[in-house]
Design an enzyme around this catalytic site. Structure first.
Site, mmCIF file in Angstrom:
data_model
loop_
_atom_site.group_PDB
_atom_site.id
_atom_site.type_symbol
_atom_site.label_atom_id
_atom_site.label_comp_id
_atom_site.label_asym_id
_atom_site.label_seq_id
_atom_site.Cartn_x
_atom_site.Cartn_y
_atom_site.Cartn_z
ATOM 1 N N ARG A 73 -10.910 10.075 0.447
ATOM 2 C CA ARG A 73 -10.269 8.767 0.529
ATOM 3 C C ARG A 73 -10.023 8.348 1.980
ATOM 4 O O ARG A 73 -10.151 7.173 2.336
ATOM 5 C CB ARG A 73 -8.950 8.898 -0.246
ATOM 6 N N ASN A 115 -0.966 -9.076 0.851
ATOM 7 C CA ASN A 115 -1.410 -8.776 -0.511
ATOM 8 C C ASN A 115 -0.683 -9.688 -1.473
ATOM 9 O O ASN A 115 0.465 -10.063 -1.219
ATOM 10 C CB ASN A 115 -1.114 -7.318 -0.851
ATOM 11 N N THR A 116 -1.346 -10.065 -2.550
ATOM 12 C CA THR A 116 -0.652 -10.827 -3.581
ATOM 13 C C THR A 116 -0.446 -9.926 -4.781
ATOM 14 O O THR A 116 -1.319 -9.146 -5.155
ATOM 15 C CB THR A 116 -1.444 -12.077 -4.029
ATOM 16 N N HIS A 117 0.734 -10.055 -5.385
ATOM 17 C CA HIS A 117 1.086 -9.210 -6.526
ATOM 18 C C HIS A 117 1.561 -10.103 -7.670
ATOM 19 O O HIS A 117 2.387 -10.992 -7.441
ATOM 20 C CB HIS A 117 2.193 -8.226 -6.098
ATOM 21 N N ASP A 149 2.745 -2.666 3.579
ATOM 22 C CA ASP A 149 3.210 -1.472 4.287
ATOM 23 C C ASP A 149 2.675 -0.250 3.532
ATOM 24 O O ASP A 149 1.787 -0.398 2.689
ATOM 25 C CB ASP A 149 4.741 -1.489 4.438
ATOM 26 N N GLY A 151 3.909 1.519 1.228
ATOM 27 C CA GLY A 151 4.317 1.682 -0.169
ATOM 28 C C GLY A 151 3.441 0.883 -1.126
ATOM 29 O O GLY A 151 2.460 0.248 -0.725
HETATM 30 C C1 GRF Z 1 -4.281 -11.346 -9.226
HETATM 31 O O1 GRF Z 1 -3.292 -11.638 -10.195
HETATM 32 C C2 GRF Z 1 -3.799 -10.309 -8.256
HETATM 33 O O2 GRF Z 1 -2.481 -10.435 -7.896
HETATM 34 C C3 GRF Z 1 -3.999 -9.069 -9.085
HETATM 35 O O3 GRF Z 1 -5.261 -9.265 -9.684
HETATM 36 C C4 GRF Z 1 -5.477 -10.653 -9.836
HETATM 37 C C5 GRF Z 1 -6.749 -10.995 -9.129
HETATM 38 O O4 GRF Z 1 -7.298 -12.194 -9.583
HETATM 39 N N1 GRF Z 1 -3.885 -7.878 -8.310
HETATM 40 P P1 GRF Z 1 -8.588 -12.810 -8.900
HETATM 41 O O5 GRF Z 1 -9.613 -11.709 -8.700
HETATM 42 O O6 GRF Z 1 -8.175 -13.434 -7.609
HETATM 43 O O7 GRF Z 1 -9.094 -13.838 -9.879
#
Ligand code: GRF
Length: 219
Positions: A73, A115-117, A149, A151
């Site tokens: 990794r 990052n989006t969550h 970060d 985590g």
């Molecule tokens: C999003 O909801 C993201 O936060 C999550 O996976 C989804 C990705 O969607 N980790 P896309 O590939 O941008 O359509």
């Protein structure tokens, strides 16, 4: 808002693992020079995904680094960091990238990896945000944009958007509604970061170019 003529468009490298609708939202926004950012490359941890095709259709360079092609990794992480660095990003956006980046990656780009969550942090971190929210029975969930970060979904929060849970939601319907909010949040916040700069101080992320310790230079 007009682009700042003194500041060139911020260079974004976006990493994806799947359908890439968040990437598409950034690609669409960046067609307007006033947006202030351009997607200069798209990377993935797997082949044959819609996200890579979206990039190719937009004429954006792509690269793939698969964990299984490396001894371990750490070697994958270092090579991924080098592939991203080759495109000289101002900001790296993980948009549905289903891998944790490691030490090499964060030491190269720490403080400017977003990052989006699909949950309202600090609730429901990890891979099952929408499912965990449904199982818990919350009435409101949403999405979070944060500075990565070491985590899992723990970094300083840039933006959040709330989404109501409807009584007849299943995981798919809820996640689709969250993703719609996520795209709007991502485009707005990344654009502001590109046009205005941003500051990370402890857990606080502020837009703007006021000098603070830890300010991230952009553009
Ligand atoms: C999003 O909801 C993201 O936060 C999550 O996976 C989804 C990705 O969607 N980790 P896309 O590939 O941008 O359509």
């Amino acid at each position: 808002m007009p682009a700042n003529p003194d500041r060139p468009a911020a260079r974004l490298v976006v990493l994806v693992s799947g359908s890439g609708t968040n990437l598409q939202a950034l690609l669409d926004a960046a067609t307007d020079p006033a947006y202030g950012a351009e997607v200069v490359a798209v990377g993935a941890d797997r082949d044959n995904i819609e996200g890579l095709e979206r990039a190719q259709r937009a004429g954006v360079e792509t690269f793939v680094r698969r964990v299984k092609d490396f001894d371990d990794r750490a070697a994958w992480d270092a090579d991924l960091a080098a592939a991203v660095a080759a495109h000289r990003p101002d900001v790296v956006v993980l948009a549905g990238f289903m891998k944790l980046v490691g030490e090499s990656f964060l030491s190269a780009f720490g403080g400017r990896v977003l990052n989006t969550h699909p949950a309202l942090s600090p609730s429901f971190p990890g891979m099952r945000g929408p499912a965990d929210a449904l199982e818990y029975g919350v009435k409101v969930t949403g999405c979070t944009l944060f500075v990565v970060d070491a985590g899992v979904d723990t970094g300083p929060i840039v933006a959040q958007s709330a989404v109501d849970v409807e009584p007849d939601d299943d995981v798919e319907s809820l996640h689709e509604r969250i993703k719609s909010a996520e795209r709007t949040m991502l485009v707005e916040a990344v654009g502001r970061m590109a046009r205005e700069g941003f500051v990370v101080e402890g857990r606080q992320v502020r837009f703007g170019t006021v000098r603070h310790q830890g300010r991230q230079p952009l553009g």
